[in-house]
Design a protein around this motif. Structure first.
Motif, PDB file in Angstrom:
ATOM      1  N   LEU A 159       1.368  -1.186  -0.429  1.00  0.00           N
ATOM      2  CA  LEU A 159       0.204  -0.235   0.341  1.00  0.00           C
ATOM      3  C   LEU A 159       0.513   1.323   0.199  1.00  0.00           C
ATOM      4  O   LEU A 159       2.362   1.603  -0.012  1.00  0.00           O
ATOM      5  N   LYS A 160       0.768   2.461  -0.398  1.00  0.00           N
ATOM      6  CA  LYS A 160       0.834   4.154  -0.504  1.00  0.00           C
ATOM      7  C   LYS A 160       0.236   4.412   1.183  1.00  0.00           C
ATOM      8  O   LYS A 160      -0.642   4.260   1.464  1.00  0.00           O
ATOM      9  N   TYR A 161       0.892   5.017   1.260  1.00  0.00           N
ATOM     10  CA  TYR A 161       0.966   6.388   2.505  1.00  0.00           C
ATOM     11  C   TYR A 161      -0.689   6.813   1.910  1.00  0.00           C
ATOM     12  O   TYR A 161      -1.282   7.403   3.750  1.00  0.00           O
ATOM     13  N   GLY A 162      -0.921   7.620   0.753  1.00  0.00           N
ATOM     14  CA  GLY A 162      -2.103   7.736   0.628  1.00  0.00           C
ATOM     15  C   GLY A 162      -2.950   7.141   0.695  1.00  0.00           C
ATOM     16  O   GLY A 162      -4.014   7.552   0.469  1.00  0.00           O
ATOM     17  N   ASP A 163      -3.507   6.286   0.770  1.00  0.00           N
ATOM     18  CA  ASP A 163      -3.948   5.012   0.638  1.00  0.00           C
ATOM     19  C   ASP A 163      -5.166   4.395   1.894  1.00  0.00           C
ATOM     20  O   ASP A 163      -6.487   4.065   2.259  1.00  0.00           O
ATOM     21  N   VAL A 164      -4.284   5.368   2.939  1.00  0.00           N
ATOM     22  CA  VAL A 164      -5.264   5.432   4.246  1.00  0.00           C
ATOM     23  C   VAL A 164      -5.856   7.099   4.800  1.00  0.00           C
ATOM     24  O   VAL A 164      -4.860   8.163   3.893  1.00  0.00           O
ATOM     25  N   GLN A 165      -6.522   7.296   5.243  1.00  0.00           N
ATOM     26  CA  GLN A 165      -7.131   8.593   5.520  1.00  0.00           C
ATOM     27  C   GLN A 165      -6.751   8.598   6.922  1.00  0.00           C
ATOM     28  O   GLN A 165      -6.745   8.020   8.303  1.00  0.00           O
ATOM     29  N   SER A 166      -5.382   9.977   7.487  1.00  0.00           N
ATOM     30  CA  SER A 166      -4.186   9.847   7.920  1.00  0.00           C
ATOM     31  C   SER A 166      -5.242  11.307   9.013  1.00  0.00           C
ATOM     32  O   SER A 166      -6.180  12.181   8.814  1.00  0.00           O
ATOM     33  N   VAL A 167      -5.904  10.725  10.462  1.00  0.00           N
ATOM     34  CA  VAL A 167      -6.002  11.807  11.314  1.00  0.00           C
ATOM     35  C   VAL A 167      -5.466  11.420  12.314  1.00  0.00           C
ATOM     36  O   VAL A 167      -4.837  10.706  13.355  1.00  0.00           O
ATOM     37  N   PHE A 168      -4.322  13.221  12.494  1.00  0.00           N
ATOM     38  CA  PHE A 168      -3.348  13.317  13.305  1.00  0.00           C
ATOM     39  C   PHE A 168      -3.674  13.945  14.220  1.00  0.00           C
ATOM     40  O   PHE A 168      -4.393  15.195  14.941  1.00  0.00           O
ATOM     41  N   LEU A 169      -3.797  13.408  15.632  1.00  0.00           N
ATOM     42  CA  LEU A 169      -3.983  13.283  16.998  1.00  0.00           C
ATOM     43  C   LEU A 169      -2.842  13.175  17.732  1.00  0.00           C
ATOM     44  O   LEU A 169      -1.752  12.154  17.175  1.00  0.00           O
ATOM     45  N   ALA A 170      -2.767  13.577  18.888  1.00  0.00           N
ATOM     46  CA  ALA A 170      -1.843  13.765  20.547  1.00  0.00           C
ATOM     47  C   ALA A 170      -2.320  12.089  20.903  1.00  0.00           C
ATOM     48  O   ALA A 170      -3.658  12.255  20.838  1.00  0.00           O
TER      49      ALA A 170
END
Length: 333
Positions: free
Chosen positions: A170-181
């Motif tokens: 898979l590629k990094y863009g294949d997931v939806q990144s949710v940036f959270l501490a």
């Protein structure tokens, strides 16, 4: 080492946080004077910044002080809540030595901090993982495609995610990144607003124990996930003997913990304010040992730095040899 590192969302934040670090340095100097490199008698001082964890245990033992006393070196301890704040303190001259995860020193170097890697742990891939709710339909890494994945931006787990996806086609863009501490990510994970969470111990063990989270994949065979001990270029140049002893003493705590995991879990439980079952799970998958930094270890950090540059998390390419220990620089061909 237990790491509660919280990483900046953009390297530019470092400049703002430098000002906070300067205020911290002034406050430290006011309450005890450890912003000075020497005490009133002219003896050397090792100012240790530490998070709650292995260095807390070393502090309680007092063995570092005993080792350094014959050299005329005293030790001052300053506690911080995260690795990046320690690096800010280093940058403004408030500490000489500290502990940190993989990512913060890369951001610090990118922002021009004069840090030097003083030591590194053995690889500890079992201490970071991607987890999903117990009843999730996600059963493999490939199932993460299109899913909402929470993690701390610019952290060691972001690098882990990139490499994990690559390993599984898979590629990094294949997931939806949710940036959270970590605290916010836990809350999102618990209420079901994200599908998966990439996190490190002891947060990982806490999620498994208290949220019944299911481990989808850890970093074994993907990345090494070391922890690091750092110093400044100036201190490293003038105090190689002190740093060598400090790393030996840290390794001594590691070796003790490896042979006394029940006692170590109890001590960490008290230090961290966590249930002993959580620290026991954490230590059960830990690997122990700390030593000096080699070219091979710096090459691992170089790969992380290059990945962060490609993701536009840092503004320029780095040469990790610029943060190499003094002895490595001296031995360069």
């Amino acid at each position: 080492m237990v790491s509660f590192d919280s990483f900046p969302r953009h390297t530019a934040n470092w400049r703002r946080r430098q000002l906070l670090g300067a205020g911290l340095a002034a406050a430290v100097a006011t309450v005890g004077g450890p912003a000075l490199a020497q005490d009133k008698a002219g003896d050397r001082v090792l100012r240790v910044g530490h998070q709650k964890g292995w260095l807390s245990i070393l502090k309680s033992r007092g063995t570092l002080e005993k080792r350094l006393a014959p050299l005329g070196v005293s030790v001052r301890w300053i506690e911080f809540n995260a690795g990046p704040v320690q690096l800010e303190a280093l940058n403004v001259g408030s500490i000489d030595f500290g502990d940190v995860g993989e990512a913060p020193p890369i951001f610090a170097q990118a922002a021009g901090a004069p840090l030097v890697y003083a030591g590194a742990t053995v690889p500890r891939p079992g201490l970071e993982a991607v987890i999903v709710p117990k009843d999730s339909s996600i059963r493999s890494v490939q199932d993460l495609k299109g899913k909402r994945v929470a993690y701390n931006k610019g952290s060691n787990v972001q690098y882990f995610l990139v490499k994990l996806l690559e390993k599984h086609g898979l590629k990094y863009g294949d997931v939806q990144s949710v940036f959270l501490a970590p605290a916010d990510a836990r809350a999102a994970f618990e209420r079901g607003s994200v599908d998966a969470w990439l996190i490190w111990d002891p947060f990982l063990a806490a999620a498994q124990k208290t949220l019944d989270a299911r481990l989808l994949a850890d970093a074994t065979g993907v990345v090494n996930n070391r922890a690091y001990y750092f110093t400044s270029r100036d201190f490293a140049t003038r105090n190689a003997d002190v740093l060598r002893i400090a790393i030996e003493e840290v390794d001594g705590i590691d070796r003790w913990a490896s042979k006394n995991q029940t006692a170590a879990a109890a001590e960490l439980s008290s230090i961290l304010g966590l249930d002993k079952s959580i620290t026991e799970l954490y230590l059960s998958r830990a690997r122990f040992g700390t030593s000096s930094v080699t070219r091979e270890i710096l090459a691992e950090q170089q790969q992380i730095a290059d990945t962060f540059f490609e993701l536009k998390l840092i503004p320029r390419k780095l040469n990790l040899l610029h943060a190499a220990p003094v002895d490595l620089i001296a031995s360069r061909p």
